[in-house]
Design an enzyme around this catalytic site. Sequence first.
Site, short mmCIF file in Angstrom:
data_model
loop_
_atom_site.label_atom_id
_atom_site.label_comp_id
_atom_site.label_asym_id
_atom_site.label_seq_id
_atom_site.Cartn_x
_atom_site.Cartn_y
_atom_site.Cartn_z
CG ASP A 1 -17.81 7.27 -0.96
OD1 ASP A 1 -18.69 6.27 -1.13
OD2 ASP A 1 -16.93 7.29 -0.11
CB CYS B 1 13.09 -21.95 -10.54
SG CYS B 1 14.14 -23.56 -10.79
#
Length: 495
Positions: A455, A41
């Site tokens: 950046d 399960c």
Amino acid sequence: MEITTGTERLDFERCYVVVQSRDRRFDGVFYTAVRTTGIYCRPSCPARTPASRNVSFHRTAAAAQTAGYRACKRCLPDATPGSPDWDLAATVAGRAMRLIADGVVDREGVSGLAARLGYTSRHLSRLLTTELGAGPLALARTQRAQTARALVESTALSLTDVAFAAGFSSVRQFNETMQEVYAATPSELRGRRGGRGDTTGAIELRIAVRTPFSGRTLLRFLADRAVPGIEVAEVRPDGSGWYARTLDLPHGPGTARVELADVDGVGSSYVPMVLRLDDLRDTAAAVARMRALLDADADPVAIDAHLGSDPVLAPLVVRRPGLRVPGHVDGVELAVRAVLGQQVTVVAARTAAARLVAAHGRPVTTQVDGLTHLFPDAATVAAIDPEEFRMPRARARALVGMTAALANGDLALDRGPDRNDVRRNLVALPGIGPWTADYIALRALGHPDVWLPTDVGVRNALAGRAPVDPDRWAPWRSYALLHLWTSLADVPADQ
């Protein structure tokens, strides 16, 4: 609560506490097998918690199946997001799992998988069995069964078509595997839930994701960068909407369309997807690549908790819980677009990519308006005269050189190679700098810990803020990066 992962053994006591609390965050991270019932399960299964003496824990569904357990019919443990460990650690096992999900074993065999990872077949099988409890054949078998169950229960495809779409070599093998894994024949699975779909070739599926899921932010990112011809998106007034694109798959072209919206809460949910494929054998590959695009296996609770403890990122995390790092469906395409996007705006990069698609992309016929081409492959781009590109000559030569390396196999961007090796190979190419290499790692390789200090967007997002220490954000700096980029959208246009 943390669960011991990687090459170490699962911690029994911690796993059992998770099962007792039915903590949905760990669905897909490990599986619970119950000796008295013979089933396995997901940790959040609503059934009565078994006694600790009767359970064992497994890293993969394949390991549980290899140990003789079948899938629970109540909680459907295979219908869960994949383990976030594969992208975080990027071990050999993690890289193998990504390639297996893409169907490499079905197409190239265990030897092909081993070659991509740089190991012998025997050594790879030993590594995977030690770390995951199952070898590559068992892992691929489980992948086929999971794909088949989804197709049986959610489409109107004939069961024969389902068998070959899922990668089985025969209908007999398909029937036997489904009986072993689910204790039900394909006909019984279809009768239980009722196949649906249409007869026009569409395959309607659902991609499992952990929640919260910031689908609207992901959609906005993809829509802003959508390249005409290969991508199309629609953003509704509430920020939800859909994204669609063409796919260049191993056996032929296809298209995928996903509905994206925000999903709150802690647990798991689903992103609806419609596939249209020229060859049904590409079903597993198409699903795997779209999962990568959506960053479907991320653990948003762990990421948000870590980044939310930082005073700079805390308000951003609160604003967009469950933020995803957009991946990509094709490393070559992403790498080409990264070079085209060097030192230009998002709009300019999209225009350059659209020009390349119109001139050199492969035309395809689709049922989605606006999707008309496949992105040109590496060999096609490598053959283009650098003078044809409307960009600085040095960058054009870098683009042609990089695609030549991809075309001849000196460089691979399929999540199989080690990330550090890929970065070294990229920056060794003329004209490919750290920003480009790291951006490719961010999106094509699914690296969760990329930081781009040079950046422009990062610098603008951090301007005027208190000094930050990005190392504190590891191992989730890619998500910090996306939070900072996305925060720029909150700034009025005149600022």
